[in-house]
Design a protein around this motif. Structure first.
Motif, PDB file in Angstrom:
ATOM      1  N   LEU A 103      66.157  18.077  25.754  1.00 17.77           N
ATOM      2  CA  LEU A 103      67.297  18.646  25.039  1.00 17.77           C
ATOM      3  C   LEU A 103      68.580  18.542  25.859  1.00 17.77           C
ATOM      4  O   LEU A 103      69.622  18.117  25.358  1.00 17.77           O
ATOM      5  N   ILE A 104      68.523  18.947  27.134  1.00 15.84           N
ATOM      6  CA  ILE A 104      69.725  18.891  27.970  1.00 15.84           C
ATOM      7  C   ILE A 104      70.124  17.436  28.236  1.00 15.84           C
ATOM      8  O   ILE A 104      71.315  17.110  28.296  1.00 15.84           O
ATOM      9  N   ARG A 118      76.476  33.233  18.175  1.00 16.88           N
ATOM     10  CA  ARG A 118      75.141  33.832  18.146  1.00 16.88           C
ATOM     11  C   ARG A 118      74.192  33.032  17.269  1.00 16.88           C
ATOM     12  O   ARG A 118      72.999  32.926  17.561  1.00 16.88           O
ATOM     13  N   SER A 119      74.681  32.452  16.185  1.00 21.15           N
ATOM     14  CA  SER A 119      73.856  31.670  15.269  1.00 21.15           C
ATOM     15  C   SER A 119      74.481  30.294  15.089  1.00 21.15           C
ATOM     16  O   SER A 119      75.706  30.142  15.112  1.00 21.15           O
ATOM     17  N   PRO A 131      76.352  21.887  19.202  1.00 26.49           N
ATOM     18  CA  PRO A 131      76.026  23.322  19.230  1.00 26.49           C
ATOM     19  C   PRO A 131      74.596  23.619  18.791  1.00 26.49           C
ATOM     20  O   PRO A 131      73.994  24.595  19.259  1.00 26.49           O
ATOM     21  N   LEU A 132      74.032  22.798  17.888  1.00 20.47           N
ATOM     22  CA  LEU A 132      72.638  23.002  17.483  1.00 20.47           C
ATOM     23  C   LEU A 132      71.698  22.757  18.659  1.00 20.47           C
ATOM     24  O   LEU A 132      70.744  23.516  18.866  1.00 20.47           O
ATOM     25  N   LEU A 133      71.946  21.700  19.419  1.00 20.45           N
ATOM     26  CA  LEU A 133      71.118  21.438  20.598  1.00 20.45           C
ATOM     27  C   LEU A 133      71.250  22.573  21.612  1.00 20.45           C
ATOM     28  O   LEU A 133      70.260  23.008  22.210  1.00 20.45           O
ATOM     29  N   GLY A 134      72.488  23.048  21.807  1.00 19.19           N
ATOM     30  CA  GLY A 134      72.685  24.180  22.710  1.00 19.19           C
ATOM     31  C   GLY A 134      71.975  25.431  22.238  1.00 19.19           C
ATOM     32  O   GLY A 134      71.440  26.203  23.051  1.00 19.19           O
ATOM     33  N   TYR A 135      71.944  25.627  20.930  1.00 24.38           N
ATOM     34  CA  TYR A 135      71.232  26.782  20.371  1.00 24.38           C
ATOM     35  C   TYR A 135      69.733  26.681  20.641  1.00 24.38           C
ATOM     36  O   TYR A 135      69.080  27.664  20.994  1.00 24.38           O
ATOM     37  N   LEU A 136      69.169  25.475  20.483  1.00 24.44           N
ATOM     38  CA  LEU A 136      67.745  25.281  20.757  1.00 24.44           C
ATOM     39  C   LEU A 136      67.425  25.532  22.230  1.00 24.44           C
ATOM     40  O   LEU A 136      66.410  26.152  22.557  1.00 24.44           O
ATOM     41  N   MET A 153      64.874  28.836  26.193  1.00 17.81           N
ATOM     42  CA  MET A 153      64.954  29.306  27.575  1.00 17.81           C
ATOM     43  C   MET A 153      65.087  30.823  27.655  1.00 17.81           C
ATOM     44  O   MET A 153      64.340  31.497  28.378  1.00 17.81           O
ATOM     45  N   MET A 154      66.025  31.397  26.902  1.00 21.86           N
ATOM     46  CA  MET A 154      66.227  32.843  26.945  1.00 21.86           C
ATOM     47  C   MET A 154      65.027  33.588  26.370  1.00 21.86           C
ATOM     48  O   MET A 154      64.660  34.666  26.859  1.00 21.86           O
TER      49      MET A 154
END
Length: 564
Positions: free
Chosen positions: A207-208, A309-310, A459-464, A469-470
Motif C-alpha cells: 500500500l505505501i 475520518r472517512s 486518500p483511499l490508499l491512505g485510509y486503508l 495499521m491503527m
C-alpha cells in the motif's frame, strides 16, 4: 427466528461443557448461506412490519419449538445434531430480534444483492489495473521483447495459481467459521502472531509503495500539465530542445546519453530547466520544477485529505480509474497506428537501435509484474459478492486473462511502435507517457485524467493504511487526530523524498512488488496449501516439490532486485 436464550436454557443436554460462542449468530443477515444460521426459541413478540400488531403465526411457533428442541441437544459447534435444513425457516420467515422484544423482518434476497459473473470479473480487472500499466513497456524492454512476453505470460499464470490458493484457503479450515475472514486472517490462523504481523507488514509495503508511486506520478503529471498550459498561453515551442523524432506524432528520448539498459532517471533528474532563455521562462522553471517544487506543492493539496475520518467521498470517484485505463488503451492504439511497427530481432546482443530479445535484466520485469498482478490480500472479499460461488475459479481465471491481455496489448504496442531508428529502444521510459512531449494534446488529456484519478485514489490508499495499521496497534481506526497526522506525515514524507531524489516508478514498483509478493504471493499461499494437505493426509511429494519451488522463486525474485 433467532434471539439470545435464557441462561438456564443455554446448556446443551448432550455436552458437558459450554463454549462461549456456541449460541452466537456468526455472520450477518446477508451471509451467502442462510442455513448456517441456527435460530433459537423466542417468546412471541410484536413483529415490526406492514402490520405493527401482527403476531407470530402458529406455523412459525411450531418451527420455533423444533429448533429449540435441536438446540437443547448439543452445542452449535457439533454438526451431528444441529437442526436439519427442513427445520430451518425460509428466508422470508427470518426475523432479527432486538433486546426490546421487537422483530424486524429480513428484507430482500441475498441472491439478488450479489453481482453476476461479468460484474465480478470487471471488478477484479478494475482493481488490479493500476499504475503498473505505465511501466509494462519499460519492463518488456528490460527483459527483451521475446523474453518479456514469455515472462509476462508465465508470471501471470503463477500469480493466478497463488491467488487461487489464497481464495480457497479459508474453506480448508474445519470447525471454524471463516465466512468473514480475509487472507491475512488465514495467515494468522496458521502462523499465529508471526503470520498476523508479517501479513500486516507486507500489506503495508504494497500500500505505501503504491502511495509513493502515486506521489511520483502526480508530481510528473502536475508538472507536465502546468508546462502544457504555460507553453500554450505564452506560445512557447519546446520541440527544438527535445531529442526526438519530427512530425505531428513526436516521440522523444528524455535521456539520450545514458548507458543502455541503465537507470535513466538517476542520470538526469530534470530536463528543461533552461526554459526559453527569457527571465519569465527562467522564473517559471525555477518555481515549477518536477523534482524540486511540485512534490512540495502536493502536500498542501493532499495532506488535509488524508486526515479525513472517512474516505467514503473519494470512493465515489473510482470510476475514473476505468475511464483512465480505457483512454490509455485508445491512446496506445492511435499512436501505434500512426507510428507503425519498428522491430528487428537480435537474440542475444544489443545494437545501436534495438535491444536483445533475451536480457539479463529480466528480474526487473518480474518485480514489476508481481505488483501488477497482485490482488491476493483482498481477493476473498471481492469474490464474496459473486452471485454464483461455484464459478469463482472460472471468473478469477477470466479476470486474470483480461488483465494479462491488457498488459500485453499496451506493452507490445508501445515497444513495437517506438520509432527505432532514429531513437533507440533503450529510450523507453519507466512511465511510457514521458516518451511523448508536453505539447502532445492527447497525452495531455491522459495525464490530466490520471492526475485527477490519483488525487481521488490516494486518500483511499491512505485510509486503508490507517485502518489496518491503527486497528492492529491501537484497536481503533482513528485513535486521535495527532496519531493520524503523524502517520500521514511519514507517508507523505516518503513520497516527497522519492519524488525529489529517485523519481523512477519502475524501480519503486519492482522493489515493492517483489517485497510484498515474497510473503503474500509465494511463501504464505504455498506453505498454507502444504500444511492444509498434510493435515488431511493428502500431501504428496510432487506437490511438496512444486510448492517449495514457488517459495524459492519468490525469494529469488526478491534478491535479484538488489543486483539489477
Amino acid at each position: 427466528m433467532s434471539a439470545v436464550m435464557e441462561d438456564d436454557d443455554s446448556r446443551p443436554l448432550l455436552s458437558s461443557e459450554q463454549t462461549g460462542e456456541s449460541y452466537s449468530i456468526r455472520g450477518s443477515t446477508d451471509s451467502p448461506d442462510f442455513k448456517a444460521k441456527r435460530p433459537f426459541h423466542v417468546e412471541p413478540r410484536n413483529i415490526v412490519g406492514d402490520d405493527p400488531q401482527e403476531r407470530v403465526s402458529a406455523e412459525a411457533a411450531i418451527l420455533n419449538s423444533r429448533v429449540h428442541y435441536y438446540s437443547r441437544l448439543t452445542a452449535s459447534s457439533d454438526r451431528l445434531l444441529s437442526p436439519p435444513n427442513h427445520v430451518i425457516p425460509r428466508q422470508e420467515e427470518l426475523y432479527i430480534y432486538s433486546p426490546l422484544g421487537t422483530a424486524f423482518k429480513v428484507k430482500g434476497s441475498d441472491h439478488s444483492s450479489k453481482n453476476p459473473s461479468i460484474i465480478t470479473i470487471f471488478a477484479i480487472w478494475n482493481t488490479m489495473m493500476g499504475t503498473s500499466i505505465l511501466s509494462i513497456p519499460w519492463g518488456i524492454k528490460q527483459a527483451g521483447f521475446t523474453l518479456g512476453i514469455l515472462i509476462l505470460i508465465f508470471t501471470g499464470l503463477l500469480m493466478l495459481y497463488c491467488c487461487y490458493i489464497a481464495l480457497k484457503s479459508p474453506k480448508a479450515i474445519r470447525g471454524v467459521d471463516t465466512s468473514d475472514w480475509e487472507f491475512p486472517d488465514v495467515c494468522s490462523f496458521y502462523f499465529g502472531k508471526f503470520g498476523k504481523w508479517s501479513s500486516l507488514f507486507f500489506s503495508m509495503v504494497s500500500l505505501i509503495g503504491a502511495m509513493v508511486v502515486y506521489w511520483v506520478l502526480m508530481s510528473n503529471f502536475l508538472y507536465n500539465t502546468g508546462q502544457f498550459i504555460y507553453n500554450y498561453a505564452h506560445n512557447v515551442n519546446m520541440s527544438d530542445s527535445e531529442f526526438g523524432t519530427n512530425g505531428s506524432d513526436k516521440v522523444i528520448c528524455p535521456y539520450p546519453n545514458t548507458v543502455p539498459g541503465g537507470n535513466h532517471t538517476m542520470r538526469t533528474l530534470f530536463i528543461g530547466d533552461s526554459g526559453n532563455g527569457t527571465s519569465d521562462g527562467s522564473s517559471f522553471q525555477h518555481w515549477w520544477s518536477k523534482t524540486n517544487t511540485i512534490p512540495l506543492y502536493l502536500i498542501v493539496m493532499l495532506l488535509p485529505l488524508l486526515c479525513f475520518r472517512s474516505a467514503a467521498f473519494f470512493a465515489r470517484f473510482t470510476f475514473l480509474g476505468t475511464i483512465s485505463v480505457v483512454y490509455l488503451i485508445v491512446l496506445v492504439t492511435i499512436k501505434a497506428v500512426h507510428l507503425g511497427f519498428h522491430l528487428e530481432f537480435h537474440w542475444f546482443y544489443t545494437n545501436q537501435f534495438y535491444v536483445a530479445e533475451f536480457r539479463l535484466l529480466f528480474p526487473q520485469f518480474t518485480g514489476v509484474l508481481t505488483l501488477a498482478f497482485f490482488i491476493h490480500n483482498c481477493i476473498i472479499t471481492l469474490m464474496k459478492n459473486n452471485r454464483h460461488q461455484e464459478n469463482n475459479v472460472r471468473d478469477l481465471s477470466v479476470a486474470y486473462l483480461l488483465v494479462g491481455l491488457t498488459y500485453l496489448y499496451v506493452g507490445v504496442l508501445i515497444f513495437a511502435a517506438f520509432p527505432s531508428p532514429p531513437l533507440s529502444k533503450d529510450c523507453i521510459e519507466p512511465n511510457f507517457l514521458d516518451n511523448f512531449p508536453t505539447s502532445d494534446v492527447m497525452v495531455f488529456v491522459a495525464r490530466t485524467f490520471l492526475l485527477f484519478q490519483m488525487i481521488t485514489v490516494y486518500p483511499l490508499l491512505g485510509y486503508l493504511v490507517r485502518v489496518q495499521m491503527m486497528g492492529q496497534i491501537f484497536g481503533n481506526h482513528y485513535p486521535s487526530f495527532l496519531h493520524v497526522l503523524v502517520l500521514n506525515i511519514l507517508i507523505v514524507g516518503a513520497g516527497v523524498l522519492m519524488a525529489t531524489f529517485y523519481p523512477n516508478i519502475g524501480s519503486i514498483i519492482r522493489f515493492s512488488g517483489a517485497t510484498c509478493g515474497l510473503a503474500l504471493v509465494f511463501v504464505f499461499p504455498a506453505l498454507i496449501h502444504m500444511i492444509s494437505l498434510r493435515r488431511q493426509g493428502l500431501l504428496r511429494w510432487p506437490s511438496a516439490v512444486f510448492h517449495s519451488f514457488l517459495i524459492l522463486l519468490g525469494m529469488a525474485n526478491m534478491l535479484a532486485q538488489f543486483f539489477m
